[in-house]
Write a protein that holds these residues in place. Structure first.
Motif, PDB file in Angstrom:
ATOM      1  N   LEU A  60     -14.340   4.689 -10.295  1.00  0.00           N
ATOM      2  CA  LEU A  60     -15.095   5.243  -9.184  1.00  0.00           C
ATOM      3  C   LEU A  60     -14.398   6.486  -8.649  1.00  0.00           C
ATOM      4  N   PRO A  61     -15.143   7.391  -8.029  1.00  0.00           N
ATOM      5  CA  PRO A  61     -14.538   8.639  -7.545  1.00  0.00           C
ATOM      6  C   PRO A  61     -13.429   8.433  -6.521  1.00  0.00           C
ATOM      7  N   GLY A  62     -13.562   7.407  -5.656  1.00  0.00           N
ATOM      8  CA  GLY A  62     -12.644   7.351  -4.533  1.00  0.00           C
ATOM      9  C   GLY A  62     -11.665   6.198  -4.465  1.00  0.00           C
ATOM     10  N   THR A  63     -11.644   5.315  -5.458  1.00  0.00           N
ATOM     11  CA  THR A  63     -10.802   4.121  -5.371  1.00  0.00           C
ATOM     12  C   THR A  63      -9.495   4.296  -6.134  1.00  0.00           C
ATOM     13  N   VAL A  64      -8.388   3.997  -5.459  1.00  0.00           N
ATOM     14  CA  VAL A  64      -7.050   4.130  -6.042  1.00  0.00           C
ATOM     15  C   VAL A  64      -6.258   2.873  -5.707  1.00  0.00           C
ATOM     16  N   ASN A  65      -5.655   2.249  -6.723  1.00  0.00           N
ATOM     17  CA  ASN A  65      -4.881   1.014  -6.522  1.00  0.00           C
ATOM     18  C   ASN A  65      -3.499   1.172  -7.147  1.00  0.00           C
ATOM     19  N   TYR A  66      -2.462   0.954  -6.334  1.00  0.00           N
ATOM     20  CA  TYR A  66      -1.079   1.085  -6.812  1.00  0.00           C
ATOM     21  C   TYR A  66      -0.250  -0.120  -6.403  1.00  0.00           C
ATOM     22  N   SER A  67       0.676  -0.495  -7.279  1.00  0.00           N
ATOM     23  CA  SER A  67       1.709  -1.466  -6.941  1.00  0.00           C
ATOM     24  C   SER A  67       3.008  -0.699  -6.705  1.00  0.00           C
ATOM     25  N   PHE A  68       3.836  -1.225  -5.791  1.00  0.00           N
ATOM     26  CA  PHE A  68       5.095  -0.564  -5.458  1.00  0.00           C
ATOM     27  C   PHE A  68       6.241  -1.555  -5.660  1.00  0.00           C
ATOM     28  N   GLN A  69       6.981  -1.336  -6.721  1.00  0.00           N
ATOM     29  CA  GLN A  69       8.032  -2.263  -7.136  1.00  0.00           C
ATOM     30  C   GLN A  69       9.017  -2.525  -5.995  1.00  0.00           C
ATOM     31  N   GLY A  70       9.332  -3.819  -5.778  1.00  0.00           N
ATOM     32  CA  GLY A  70      10.328  -4.195  -4.780  1.00  0.00           C
ATOM     33  C   GLY A  70       9.837  -4.156  -3.354  1.00  0.00           C
ATOM     34  N   VAL A  71       8.505  -4.046  -3.152  1.00  0.00           N
ATOM     35  CA  VAL A  71       7.939  -3.939  -1.804  1.00  0.00           C
ATOM     36  C   VAL A  71       6.850  -4.991  -1.639  1.00  0.00           C
ATOM     37  N   ASN A  72       6.792  -5.610  -0.469  1.00  0.00           N
ATOM     38  CA  ASN A  72       5.709  -6.539  -0.169  1.00  0.00           C
ATOM     39  C   ASN A  72       4.510  -5.756   0.360  1.00  0.00           C
ATOM     40  N   GLY A  73       3.365  -5.935  -0.284  1.00  0.00           N
ATOM     41  CA  GLY A  73       2.179  -5.162   0.063  1.00  0.00           C
ATOM     42  C   GLY A  73       1.709  -5.371   1.492  1.00  0.00           C
TER      43      GLY A  73
ATOM     44  N   ILE B 178      -1.333  10.596   3.981  1.00  0.00           N
ATOM     45  CA  ILE B 178      -1.201   9.273   3.346  1.00  0.00           C
ATOM     46  C   ILE B 178      -0.030   9.272   2.379  1.00  0.00           C
ATOM     47  N   ILE B 179       0.059  10.298   1.537  1.00  0.00           N
ATOM     48  CA  ILE B 179       1.147  10.388   0.552  1.00  0.00           C
ATOM     49  C   ILE B 179       2.502  10.384   1.264  1.00  0.00           C
ATOM     50  N   THR B 180       2.616  11.186   2.300  1.00  0.00           N
ATOM     51  CA  THR B 180       3.876  11.282   3.041  1.00  0.00           C
ATOM     52  C   THR B 180       4.243   9.952   3.678  1.00  0.00           C
ATOM     53  N   LYS B 181       3.292   9.327   4.348  1.00  0.00           N
ATOM     54  CA  LYS B 181       3.562   8.084   5.069  1.00  0.00           C
ATOM     55  C   LYS B 181       3.846   6.925   4.113  1.00  0.00           C
ATOM     56  N   VAL B 182       3.130   6.861   2.990  1.00  0.00           N
ATOM     57  CA  VAL B 182       3.398   5.804   2.011  1.00  0.00           C
ATOM     58  C   VAL B 182       4.794   5.973   1.415  1.00  0.00           C
ATOM     59  N   THR B 183       5.142   7.194   1.057  1.00  0.00           N
ATOM     60  CA  THR B 183       6.466   7.471   0.500  1.00  0.00           C
ATOM     61  C   THR B 183       7.562   7.058   1.475  1.00  0.00           C
ATOM     62  N   GLU B 184       7.409   7.431   2.740  1.00  0.00           N
ATOM     63  CA  GLU B 184       8.399   7.082   3.760  1.00  0.00           C
ATOM     64  C   GLU B 184       8.488   5.576   3.962  1.00  0.00           C
ATOM     65  N   ALA B 185       7.334   4.907   4.008  1.00  0.00           N
ATOM     66  CA  ALA B 185       7.311   3.471   4.248  1.00  0.00           C
ATOM     67  C   ALA B 185       7.918   2.679   3.083  1.00  0.00           C
ATOM     68  N   VAL B 186       7.603   3.085   1.858  1.00  0.00           N
ATOM     69  CA  VAL B 186       8.171   2.422   0.670  1.00  0.00           C
ATOM     70  C   VAL B 186       9.688   2.578   0.661  1.00  0.00           C
ATOM     71  N   ASN B 187      10.161   3.789   0.910  1.00  0.00           N
ATOM     72  CA  ASN B 187      11.620   4.030   0.926  1.00  0.00           C
ATOM     73  C   ASN B 187      12.296   3.241   2.033  1.00  0.00           C
ATOM     74  N   ARG B 188      11.654   3.159   3.171  1.00  0.00           N
ATOM     75  CA  ARG B 188      12.216   2.409   4.297  1.00  0.00           C
ATOM     76  C   ARG B 188      12.336   0.935   3.955  1.00  0.00           C
ATOM     77  N   LEU B 189      11.302   0.361   3.371  1.00  0.00           N
ATOM     78  CA  LEU B 189      11.324  -1.063   3.015  1.00  0.00           C
ATOM     79  C   LEU B 189      12.371  -1.355   1.940  1.00  0.00           C
ATOM     80  N   ARG B 190      12.537  -0.438   1.019  1.00  0.00           N
ATOM     81  CA  ARG B 190      13.539  -0.650  -0.038  1.00  0.00           C
ATOM     82  C   ARG B 190      14.967  -0.548   0.504  1.00  0.00           C
ATOM     83  N   ARG B 191      15.153   0.271   1.535  1.00  0.00           N
ATOM     84  CA  ARG B 191      16.475   0.359   2.149  1.00  0.00           C
ATOM     85  C   ARG B 191      16.818  -0.913   2.900  1.00  0.00           C
TER      86      ARG B 191
END
Length: 381
Positions: free
Chosen positions: A294-307, A368-381
């Motif tokens: 679909l044009p607008g749907t994106v699904n990603y898993s982020f290793q080592g992070v609880n969704g 979204i990209i910025t906030k997801v990147t920051e949140a993933v890095n924060r959770l991994r730390r």
């Protein structure tokens, strides 16, 4: 000051469009009579109801009498499966083929039919989230009465080879149903071209109102009534028609069809930018098909992070997305869709779904990209 939100959960539901709201208003306060009434006001409502049915039929390329309005996609799915099962049972055919990644409206109905003695084969999708026509062909037996494969997946956005499967079913003489709730309004649907016997959709997925959907069923299919009472919907769905919402559905569907090409081009650009940004996050894994989607749907898993934790952090930042289907929100179990793709429980529980529409902007995508990147890095730390 009110908090500003970035809404990226359009696969769960969409904002109603102005054109749908405007179309509905007269049927809330002016043309409000029951469409079954014989007086003049009632006949005005009946005329509007027929006009809406014609609009929908033109979009789907079917006859107006083959359109049955329901309370939404779930009811339409239930009626389609129960009707096909009843027809199959009369012929001594009690086998149904579907997929392991269907919406729970399909899966739970199949469980109920199994309890009644039907046998069900659930096909597992390939790693890209697609079930092939070959898989379907190999699953059909002499006792198969129905194939039900969703048009596009609600979590990964993967588009299934519906035309190919439909042609196979027509050749083998098996009824074919597709849950097109995610596809309608975003992909061109032609039930004649695609050899579809029954199809479900829901208005709130394409900027129409909630609580209204429809079931397309070919005129030669005898539907089983789920709601008994009056003779509405040609005796197959009792209850006074929800005329304002039906008008909203027909208007939103027609509007989506007319603007599909430009909307698809715009949303695809947003989606590709989002993919490019999320791909740069270490341990980010894309789920689904990059090509058939679909044009607008994106699904990603982020290793080592609880969704769920990641979802909460993003929500605090005003970003609205999801960790799977809205219908299973709050479940402690990982997505059945992602498990069907072969992901581990841990990987599936680290997934997020972003679903964009024409109301989103490139600035929002970058945020979204910025906030997801920051949140993933924060959770991994």
């Amino acid at each position: 000051m009110e908090k500003q939100f970035i809404y990226a959960d359009n696969a769960a539901t969409t904002k109603m469009s102005d054109v749908a709201v405007r179309a509905m208003l007269p049927y809330l306060q002016e043309i409000y009579a029951n469409a079954s009434s014989v007086h003049l006001l009632g006949q005005r409502s009946a005329a509007a109801l027929f006009s809406a049915r014609q609009q929908v039929a033109q979009v789907l390329n079917c006859a107006p009498k083959e359109v049955f309005f329901t309370s939404g996609g779930s009811e339409a799915d239930n009626q389609a499966l129960i009707s096909a099962a009843a027809l199959g049972k009369k012929q001594g055919k009690c086998h149904i083929v579907s997929t392991a990644m269907e919406h729970h409206a399909i899966l739970h109905t199949l469980e109920a039919l199994e309890a009644q003695g039907f046998t069900v084969t659930l096909l597992r999708p390939q790693a890209d989230g697609i079930v092939t026509a070959t898989q379907v062909a190999e699953a059909i037996t002499d006792t198969t009465c129905l194939i039900s494969v969703m048009y596009a997946n609600n979590e990964t956005g993967a588009i299934q080879p519906i035309r190919e499967i439909g042609a196979l079913c027509r050749k083998r003489g098996v009824l074919f149903h597709t849950d097109a709730v995610q596809a309608a309004g975003h992909l061109t649907i032609n039930v004649q071209r695609d050899n579809i016997d029954m199809l479900s959709l829901s208005a709130h997925k394409f900027h129409g109102p909630k609580g209204i959907g429809l079931l397309f069923a070919k005129s030669n299919i005898q539907l089983t009534s789920l709601i008994r009472g009056g003779g509405q919907e040609r005796g197959k769905r009792a209850g006074t028609e929800n005329l304002p919402s039906i008008i909203g559905l027909a208007t939103a569907l027609k509007d989506a069809q007319e603007h599909m090409q430009q909307n698809t081009a715009y949303i695809t650009g947003l989606r590709d930018a989002l993919r490019n940004g999320l791909d740069k996050i270490d341990g980010a894994g894309f789920n689904g098909s990059r090509e058939h989607c679909l044009p607008g749907t994106v699904n990603y898993s982020f290793q080592g992070v609880n969704g769920e934790t990641l979802l909460s952090l993003l929500s605090n930042e005003g970003i609205c997305c999801s960790s799977g289907s809205a219908c299973s929100a709050g479940s402690l179990e990982p997505s059945h869709v992602l498990l069907a793709l072969g992901l581990s429980h841990e990987t599936a529980k680290s997934a997020l779904r972003f679903s964009l529409c024409e109301y989103n902007t490139m600035d929002e995508v970058q945020t979204i990209i910025t906030k997801v990147t920051e949140a993933v890095n924060r959770l991994r730390r």
